[in-house]
Every structure is written in C-alpha cells, then in structure tokens.
Design an enzyme around this catalytic site. Structure first.
Site, mmCIF file in Angstrom:
data_model
loop_
_atom_site.group_PDB
_atom_site.id
_atom_site.type_symbol
_atom_site.label_atom_id
_atom_site.label_comp_id
_atom_site.label_asym_id
_atom_site.label_seq_id
_atom_site.Cartn_x
_atom_site.Cartn_y
_atom_site.Cartn_z
ATOM 1 N N GLU A 1 -46.631 -2.364 13.419
ATOM 2 C CA GLU A 1 -46.746 -0.939 13.789
ATOM 3 C C GLU A 1 -45.444 -0.519 14.467
ATOM 4 O OE1 GLU A 1 -48.999 1.937 13.922
ATOM 5 O OE2 GLU A 1 -47.209 2.679 14.940
ATOM 6 N N GLN B 1 -43.128 10.223 17.791
ATOM 7 C CA GLN B 1 -44.028 11.309 17.380
ATOM 8 C C GLN B 1 -44.797 11.860 18.573
ATOM 9 O OE1 GLN B 1 -46.002 8.965 14.415
ATOM 10 N NE2 GLN B 1 -46.280 7.279 15.844
ATOM 11 N N SER C 1 -49.096 6.773 8.299
ATOM 12 C CA SER C 1 -49.257 8.211 8.431
ATOM 13 C C SER C 1 -48.610 8.893 7.216
ATOM 14 C CB SER C 1 -48.669 8.687 9.764
ATOM 15 O OG SER C 1 -47.594 7.868 10.160
ATOM 16 N N ASP C 2 -48.530 10.211 7.239
ATOM 17 C CA ASP C 2 -48.040 10.965 6.079
ATOM 18 C C ASP C 2 -46.547 10.691 5.820
ATOM 19 O OD1 ASP C 2 -50.540 12.030 5.861
ATOM 20 O OD2 ASP C 2 -50.066 13.910 6.865
ATOM 21 N N HIS D 1 -61.573 3.132 6.903
ATOM 22 C CA HIS D 1 -61.180 1.735 7.140
ATOM 23 C C HIS D 1 -61.958 0.744 6.268
ATOM 24 C CE1 HIS D 1 -59.697 3.429 11.116
ATOM 25 N NE2 HIS D 1 -58.634 3.043 10.440
ATOM 26 N N ASP E 1 -51.342 1.071 6.040
ATOM 27 C CA ASP E 1 -52.167 2.099 6.697
ATOM 28 C C ASP E 1 -51.222 3.035 7.444
ATOM 29 O OD1 ASP E 1 -54.126 3.589 7.890
ATOM 30 O OD2 ASP E 1 -54.688 2.066 9.354
ATOM 31 N N PRO F 1 -41.564 8.817 10.652
ATOM 32 C CA PRO F 1 -41.308 7.370 10.550
ATOM 33 C C PRO F 1 -41.858 6.731 9.281
ATOM 34 C CG PRO F 1 -42.955 7.834 12.283
ATOM 35 C CD PRO F 1 -42.379 9.150 11.848
HETATM 36 N N1 SAM Z 1 -55.544 6.744 8.800
HETATM 37 C C1 SAM Z 1 -54.374 7.395 9.067
HETATM 38 C C2 SAM Z 1 -53.996 8.502 8.153
HETATM 39 O O1 SAM Z 1 -54.118 8.362 6.940
HETATM 40 O O2 SAM Z 1 -53.591 9.529 8.639
HETATM 41 C C3 SAM Z 1 -53.246 6.468 9.388
HETATM 42 C C4 SAM Z 1 -53.541 5.835 10.690
HETATM 43 S S1 SAM Z 1 -52.413 4.834 11.495
HETATM 44 C C5 SAM Z 1 -52.545 5.500 13.104
HETATM 45 C C6 SAM Z 1 -50.778 5.303 10.969
HETATM 46 C C7 SAM Z 1 -49.714 4.550 11.745
HETATM 47 O O3 SAM Z 1 -48.578 4.305 10.930
HETATM 48 C C8 SAM Z 1 -49.203 5.286 12.968
HETATM 49 O O4 SAM Z 1 -49.637 4.629 14.128
HETATM 50 C C9 SAM Z 1 -47.683 5.260 12.822
HETATM 51 O O5 SAM Z 1 -47.005 5.053 14.035
HETATM 52 C C10 SAM Z 1 -47.516 4.105 11.833
HETATM 53 N N2 SAM Z 1 -46.230 4.121 11.120
HETATM 54 C C11 SAM Z 1 -45.585 5.211 10.622
HETATM 55 N N3 SAM Z 1 -44.432 4.808 10.036
HETATM 56 C C12 SAM Z 1 -44.355 3.463 10.187
HETATM 57 C C13 SAM Z 1 -43.385 2.483 9.800
HETATM 58 N N4 SAM Z 1 -42.257 2.833 9.166
HETATM 59 N N5 SAM Z 1 -43.622 1.184 10.101
HETATM 60 C C14 SAM Z 1 -44.760 0.815 10.750
HETATM 61 N N6 SAM Z 1 -45.702 1.713 11.150
HETATM 62 C C15 SAM Z 1 -45.515 3.008 10.861
#
Ligand code: SAM
Length: 307
Positions: A128, A53, A179-180, A84, A177, A184
């Site tokens: 992560e 990303q 992302s959208d 959080h 936790d 990924p």
């Molecule tokens: N609070 C945030 C929001 O709602 O927008 C989410 C924060 S956190 C940074 C989201 C994390 O999920 C990202 O760092 C992303 O790389 C991770 N992520 C996305 N898809 C993932 C997957 N399949 N497995 C593990 N981590 C993942």
C-alpha cells in the site's frame, strides 16, 4: 470520462472536502458532472491531507463507516463484502492451491481479511502506498483491518508498481485493489504494469484488478483490454453490485495463466471459509455474464468467451 482526480485533489483540504456532521456530502460527480451520489454525514471520525491524497472516515447512518479518498467512496461498512468477497474468493477458488498472495493497494484491509480465510495461504503480502490509510483504517475500521496483525501478513509501504517490478514468478495470485486511475494509482492501469503483473505470477497464476464500472469508464476499460489482449492465457471482465459506488456496479479484470474461472468450485474449500455475506458459487458464475453493450467494449475473443 469522469473529471480527473488530479483536478479535484488540492494541496490543502478544499472547502468541499471539509466534511461536517449534519451536512449532505456530494461525491465528485461523473459523466460530465451529470451523475453524483449524496451521503448524509452523521459524524466525521478523521480527515486529513496525507502525502498522497485527502483522506476522511465518516459515519453515515445505516451505511456505517465510510472511507473516502479525494472525496471518492472507497469502502462502506454497509456493502463492502459485495466488493471484497467477489474480488478475492472468485480468483482464490479458481486457483487450485494459492499459497503466496499479493495485494496491491487495499490499505483498508478488507481484501486481506478475505485472503486470510483461505487455509492454503502461507504468505499474504500487501503493498500500500499510503501508510495513513492503513493506520487510520486500523483505528476506525478495525473489523476490516483485522488481518494486519495476522502472522501470515507481510505489509510493505510503497508504490505497487515498483514493488511488482522487483518480483519474478513470485505469487500464485495478485489482487490489485487500487483507487481510481488518477493520482497515485495512475500507473496501475497501464500496459507496463500488466507486463510486470504477468512476470510476477508463478506458472498457473491469476491476477485480478479493480477495473471500474462500464457505465462510467467505458473508454478506459476498452483500452486496457485491448492492450493486454494475448498477454495472458485468458482474460475476462466480471462485475459485482455495490450500492455505495457511483452507478451501483464495479468490475474486475481477471487475467489467468491457466485456471478457468468458470470451472466448478471446490465445495470443501468453500465450506472451509465459513459463513460469507455475499459470495456464492452461483453468483461467481453469473458475475461473468455481461450485457451486450459491455461485451462490445471487449476484444472479440474475450467477448466470445463470455457471451
Ligand atoms: N475499493 C476501493 C475502490 O475501488 O475505490 C479501493 C480501496 S483501497 C483503499 C485503494 C488503495 O489503493 C488506497 O488506499 C490507495 O492509497 C492505494 N493505492 C493507490 N495507488 C497505489 C499505488 N501506486 N501503489 C500501492 N497502493 C496504491
């Protein structure tokens, strides 16, 4: 539905994500382009295209430092406790004795920091997918990322979907936790993932997942709750107010194999957490009260439980 993140992400940083100090940045708008969020950038601390990303960390006046992924705000120092603390302390204090906890995603470290405040925790695993989120959060968001150095922390870099599939009855609490649901994180919003979540929970366990805003993602939320109906002993949707997320609100799916999130909170355990910024037990209960138009998105039994 919002524009797909896959449409917005490009192999190289497109001009619009090339942030510069002094410019006003518009987060990719939602609701067919009708609603956006503008941020005035004071300083760009880093920006790069990772394996997964576009990542940037900026400074923006009173909002403090902000982590952006594919142009979407993930965390701002201004109001990250609203996200959080509610994502973590609601399920942690609903569980009688959470010892083994797993966070999927959460590479900024904010959820991990809150989990580690609970004395009952023996192991805090975090999976992560993008190691650059962890590395750059440690460098530029040190207060958020402090938990990565804790002796109870076990960091796994990889896909949360695959990690979960390899674990059976392993965790008291799982926090997704993510992302959208594009890019990924797409696989973390499907029924197979929820089946794996359930299998990875110990008896009496709880799973809480980032579940977007009802203003912006109503069809997705409706679909997921329909797909998981009856899978767990009880399911709920609860919310928290985050000024720097588009629409000012974000929700969580609370899936339980026993514990009731509306039971009174253990005051001794709450006191042991020390001073908090956002969470309190009144807000905990209130977070499960939903407007009529959002109750309609949930299956009848879930809606009845929360009405
Ligand atoms: N609070 C945030 C929001 O709602 O927008 C989410 C924060 S956190 C940074 C989201 C994390 O999920 C990202 O760092 C992303 O790389 C991770 N992520 C996305 N898809 C993932 C997957 N399949 N497995 C593990 N981590 C993942």
């Amino acid at each position: 539905m919002p524009a797909s993140r896959a449409d917005r992400a490009k192999p190289d940083l497109p001009e619009r994500f090339h942030l510069s100090a002094g410019e006003t940045f518009l987060e990719p708008p939602c609701l067919e382009g009708s609603l956006g969020l503008a941020i005035k950038v004071d300083r760009v601390l880093c920006q790069e295209r990772t394996e997964y990303q576009d990542l940037a960390i900026i400074e923006a006046g009173p909002l403090g430092r902000i982590l952006l992924l594919d142009g979407n705000i993930q965390v701002s120092q201004f109001d990250e406790p609203a996200y959080h603390e509610m994502m973590v302390h609601v399920p942690m204090l609903s569980h009688p004795d959470p010892k083994r906890v797993l966070i999927i995603g959460g590479g900024d470290g904010g959820a991990l920091r809150e989990v580690l405040k609970h004395e009952s925790v023996q192991e805090a695993h975090i999976c992560e997918i993008d190691k650059r989120v962890v590395e750059l959060s440690r460098r530029h968001l040190a207060e958020l990322a402090s938990g990565f150095d804790h002796p109870k922390t076990r960091l796994h870099i990889g896909d949360g979907f695959a990690f979960l599939a390899g674990h059976k009855e392993a965790f008291d609490l799982i926090i997704v936790d993510s992302s959208d649901p594009e890019g990924p994180a797409e696989g973390l919003f499907g029924p197979d993932f929820y089946r794996n979540l359930k299998q990875a929970l110990r008896p009496g366990g709880i799973a809480v997942s980032q579940m977007e805003s009802c203003h912006l993602y109503a069809p997705l939320i409706s679909r997921i709750f329909e797909q998981i109906e009856g899978m767990f002993e009880t399911s709920y949707y609860y919310t928290t107010m985050v000024a720097t997320y588009l629409s000012g609100v974000i929700g969580f799916a609370f899936n339980s194999l026993g514990p009731d999130p509306l039971a009174p909170v253990d005051q001794k355990r709450l006191q042991a957490l020390g001073e908090l910024d956002y969470y309190n037990p009144t807000l905990h209960r209130a977070a499960f009260a939903l407007p009529c138009r959002w109750l309609k998105l949930l299956p009848p039994e879930t809606a009845r439980r929360q009405a």
